[in-house]
Design an enzyme around this catalytic site. Structure first.
Site, PDB file in Angstrom:
ATOM      1  CG  ASP A 141     -59.663 -25.479  21.248  1.00 52.66           C
ATOM      2  OD1 ASP A 141     -59.256 -24.888  22.268  1.00 52.66           O
ATOM      3  OD2 ASP A 141     -59.377 -26.670  21.002  1.00 52.66           O
ATOM      4  CD  GLU A 142     -59.256 -23.686  26.994  1.00 53.08           C
ATOM      5  OE1 GLU A 142     -59.808 -23.125  27.957  1.00 53.08           O
ATOM      6  OE2 GLU A 142     -58.233 -24.365  27.101  1.00 53.08           O
ATOM      7  CE  LYS A 169     -57.057 -15.825  23.780  1.00 55.16           C
ATOM      8  NZ  LYS A 169     -55.872 -15.044  23.359  1.00 55.16           N
ATOM      9  CE  LYS A 204     -50.642 -22.699  29.958  1.00 58.12           C
ATOM     10  NZ  LYS A 204     -49.994 -21.802  29.036  1.00 58.12           N
TER      11      LYS A 204
END
Ligand code: NAD
Ligand code: DAU
Length: 351
Positions: A141-142, A169, A204
């Site tokens: 989604d980034e 990406k 993360k």
């Protein structure tokens, strides 16, 4: 029976996906192509390494010869491309490897898929491919950038990446689109929100906070801790990718999200409570440069077209995840030894 090339299968989501496939399908053949970077860990797959449906090949997705050999030797008909440099903070200090792995690696895989699946590989006008082949790009989604207080990302939201990671990406997604438009390659792109669950590397947010709580170390919260992410259990992500492979329309993009927006500080407080620690461990540190404020996924397309929906509630998923890290201290200790310590010191000591 499908012969599936899974790239990056020794990483967090890739290894969960391989477990998912082997648990869900009796007749499947999986080739895991992974370079075993710092994020790749064959311990994630120890329990399946002797399964006759599974093969591991150590190799780099940027290496054309290796990729071609895998296509030829195994007769791959489905490719699910997870392999990537995946951590935003690392992309801020070392962008080059993100451009190389995430963009060039995708280019090599697309080109090999086109040559091996085309019915007439020497004809540049040929848009016909072997029956049933599919290339699936695991995106994020980034690529859509950041949201304000309201709104959600749909598949038609303009691409507007803000970090070197998300720009790499996005570039890869555009290459996938180009192979679909120019050559008619049968592709899909999935764009998922933040995953959590077993085998996630503790760079993360969620595994880092669990690990630090258990070690009674400070919890580094960037900025004001009010950035929002849309969290999804990794098992739900795996089921969504499978749904796209089986029922997705060729050439389409599908967003995948958890309908589960949380501010980072809420996550940190939840982990403190789940591990029996108090808020004195929280440290507000310098914000990440270019930090995206909010992500939220509109799931309408995948839920209505493909009948997928997340099954995990966040409460259940987080309880199981904390328990997994408690039950797998040897795995954690192994991955946080050596190079992780240097990474952690460089990343957080002057924050
Ligand atoms: P990860 O960092 O845990 O794993 C990446 C894997 O790729 C590792 O096993 C690594 O060894 C391998 N790899 C790296 N470079 C390689 C190369 N050149 N050749 C072959 N293998 C290589 O990543 P992850 O969190 O499992 O993410 C997997 C994919 O999903 C990525 O493409 C990422 O962009 C995407 N994604 C991740 C999330 C998330 O929340 N983690 C959400 C949405 C999308
Ligand atoms: O949205 C999908 C993306 O989610 C994936 O494409 C990426 O591969 C994945 O890494 C993840 O990116 P984020 O940057 O959102 O994830 P991360 O876990 O790094 O950070 C989550 C949030 O927590 C973010 O707002 C930054 C914050 N954070 C993170 C760390 C590591 C902190 O406040 N402190 C930390 O120490």
């Amino acid at each position: 029976m499908h012969t599936m090339l899974v790239t990056g299968g020794a990483g967090f989501i890739g290894s969960n996906f391989i477990h998912y496939l082997l648990e869900t399908y009796d007749t499947v053949r999986i080739i895991n192509l992974d370079a075993l970077t710092y994020a790749g860990n064959l311990e994630n797959l120890r329990d399946v390494e002797s399964d006759p449906r599974y093969v591991f090949v150590k190799g780099d997705v940027r290496d054309k010869e290796t990729v071609d050999r895998v296509f030829e030797e195994y007769g791959v008909d489905t490719l699910v491309h997870f392999a990537a440099e995946s951590h935003v903070d690392r992309s801020i200090t070392q962008p080059e490897i993100f451009l190389s792995t995430n963009i060039l690696g995708t280019g090599v895989l697309l080109d090999s898929a086109k040559r091996h699946w085309s019915l007439r590989p020497d004809d540049k006008y040929c848009r016909e491919y072997r029956e049933g082949v599919r290339y699936l790009q695991v995106s994020t989604d980034e690529v859509y950038g950041a949201l304000g207080k309201t709104g959600m990302f749909t598949e038609t939201t303009p691409l507007s990446p803000n970090s070197p990671y998300s720009a790499s990406k996005t570039s890869a997604d555009l290459l996938v689109r180009a192979y679909s438009e120019t050559y008619g390659l049968p592709v899909n792109i999935t764009r998922c929100s933040n995953n959590y669950g077993p085998y996630q590397f503790p760079e993360k947010l969620i595994p880092l906070m669990i690990h630090n709580c258990l070690a009674d170390q400070p919890l580094p919260v960037y900025g004001d801790g009010m950035q929002i992410r849309d969290w999804l259990h990794v098992a739900d992500h795996c089921a969504a990718i499978d749904a796209v492979l089986r029922r997705g329309r060729c050439g389409e993009v599908y967003n995948i999200g958890g309908n589960n927006e949380k501010a980072n500080i809420e996550i940190v407080r939840l982990i403190l409570a789940a591990t029996g620690r108090d808020e004195s461990l929280i440290r507000y540190v310098k914000d990440r440069p270019g930090h995206d404020r909010r992500y939220a996924i509109d799931n309408t397309k995948i839920t209505t077209e493909l009948g997928w929906a997340p099954r995990y509630t966040f409460e259940q998923g987080m309880a199981e995840t904390v328990q997994w890290y408690l039950d797998n201290t040897a795995w954690v200790e192994h991955v946080v030894s050596g190079a992780y310590r240097d990474y952690y010191r460089d990343m957080y000591d002057n924050a």
